[in-house]
Design a protein around this motif. Structure first.
Motif, PDB file in Angstrom:
ATOM      1  N   GLU A 127       0.622 -32.993 -48.913  1.00  0.00           N
ATOM      2  CA  GLU A 127       1.813 -33.399 -48.174  1.00  0.00           C
ATOM      3  C   GLU A 127       1.485 -33.467 -46.693  1.00  0.00           C
ATOM      4  N   VAL A 128       1.885 -34.564 -46.069  1.00  0.00           N
ATOM      5  CA  VAL A 128       1.679 -34.765 -44.641  1.00  0.00           C
ATOM      6  C   VAL A 128       3.031 -35.081 -44.019  1.00  0.00           C
ATOM      7  N   ASP A 129       3.522 -34.201 -43.188  1.00  0.00           N
ATOM      8  CA  ASP A 129       4.826 -34.392 -42.536  1.00  0.00           C
ATOM      9  C   ASP A 129       5.923 -34.742 -43.544  1.00  0.00           C
ATOM     10  N   GLY A 130       5.938 -34.052 -44.660  1.00  0.00           N
ATOM     11  CA  GLY A 130       6.960 -34.260 -45.667  1.00  0.00           C
ATOM     12  C   GLY A 130       6.698 -35.416 -46.608  1.00  0.00           C
ATOM     13  N   GLN A 131       5.598 -36.132 -46.411  1.00  0.00           N
ATOM     14  CA  GLN A 131       5.230 -37.289 -47.238  1.00  0.00           C
ATOM     15  C   GLN A 131       4.167 -36.871 -48.244  1.00  0.00           C
ATOM     16  N   ARG A 132       4.459 -37.053 -49.550  1.00  0.00           N
ATOM     17  CA  ARG A 132       3.450 -36.754 -50.583  1.00  0.00           C
ATOM     18  C   ARG A 132       2.421 -37.862 -50.623  1.00  0.00           C
ATOM     19  N   GLU A 154       3.721 -42.034 -51.909  1.00  0.00           N
ATOM     20  CA  GLU A 154       4.966 -42.104 -52.669  1.00  0.00           C
ATOM     21  C   GLU A 154       6.143 -42.002 -51.702  1.00  0.00           C
ATOM     22  N   GLY A 155       7.129 -42.842 -51.900  1.00  0.00           N
ATOM     23  CA  GLY A 155       8.321 -42.775 -51.064  1.00  0.00           C
ATOM     24  C   GLY A 155       9.219 -43.967 -51.302  1.00  0.00           C
ATOM     25  N   ASP A 156      10.466 -43.839 -50.886  1.00  0.00           N
ATOM     26  CA  ASP A 156      11.448 -44.906 -51.109  1.00  0.00           C
ATOM     27  C   ASP A 156      11.049 -46.229 -50.459  1.00  0.00           C
ATOM     28  N   ASP A 157      10.339 -46.164 -49.332  1.00  0.00           N
ATOM     29  CA  ASP A 157       9.975 -47.398 -48.637  1.00  0.00           C
ATOM     30  C   ASP A 157       8.571 -47.888 -49.012  1.00  0.00           C
ATOM     31  N   TYR A 158       7.980 -47.314 -50.054  1.00  0.00           N
ATOM     32  CA  TYR A 158       6.687 -47.763 -50.562  1.00  0.00           C
ATOM     33  C   TYR A 158       6.919 -48.419 -51.917  1.00  0.00           C
ATOM     34  N   VAL A 159       6.767 -49.733 -51.976  1.00  0.00           N
ATOM     35  CA  VAL A 159       7.077 -50.489 -53.182  1.00  0.00           C
ATOM     36  C   VAL A 159       5.793 -51.102 -53.741  1.00  0.00           C
ATOM     37  N   PRO A 160       5.371 -50.666 -54.920  1.00  0.00           N
ATOM     38  CA  PRO A 160       4.189 -51.266 -55.533  1.00  0.00           C
ATOM     39  C   PRO A 160       4.414 -52.756 -55.785  1.00  0.00           C
ATOM     40  N   SER A 161       3.367 -53.558 -55.579  1.00  0.00           N
ATOM     41  CA  SER A 161       3.501 -54.994 -55.766  1.00  0.00           C
ATOM     42  C   SER A 161       2.136 -55.633 -55.918  1.00  0.00           C
TER      43      SER A 161
END
Length: 119
Positions: A33-38, A56-63
């Motif tokens: 975890e870096v600054d709350g980001q896994r 991983e996060g809401d603003d990371y969209v696989p494409s």
């Protein structure tokens, strides 16, 4: 000057993505975890470079659309075989460029296309 600092591969399921990429590239990967980001950072020989990470996060969209990056590997065929064995798909068959090397691409479990090259 322009150089690449970090490439983040988006993941909706970080545990599944970590297991997939660990198998494909035959490396040990740990979730951190870096600054709350896994995140999962790939090992690198350059201690000053962060390099490649799964995020991983809401603003990371696989494409499979948009930017495509290529990773240089020692065993292109082995990487592709392990990607398929782990549930991925071949996105671009192996091609050779005379005097340069070979390249191909696979699609991970969430649809992101990753290119691989072998000199």
């Amino acid at each position: 000057m322009v150089s690449v600092s970090i490439v983040e591969i988006p993941a909706r399921d970080l545990e599944r993505a970590r297991a997939f990429y660990a198998r494909v590239f035959a490396v040990e990967l740990e979730i951190t975890e870096v600054d709350g980001q896994r995140m999962v950072f790939f090992p690198t020989e350059d201690e000053q470079a962060t390099g490649l990470a799964l995020t991983e996060g809401d603003d990371y969209v696989p494409s499979g659309e948009g930017v495509r990056f290529y990773l240089t590997v020692d065993d292109l065929d082995g990487v592709l075989a392990r990607a398929v064995e782990a549930g991925g798909e071949i996105a671009a068959e192996v091609e050779a460029v005379e005097g340069w090397g070979r390249y191909a691409a696979f699609r991970d479990l969430e649809g992101t296309v990753v290119g691989v090259t072998q000199p």
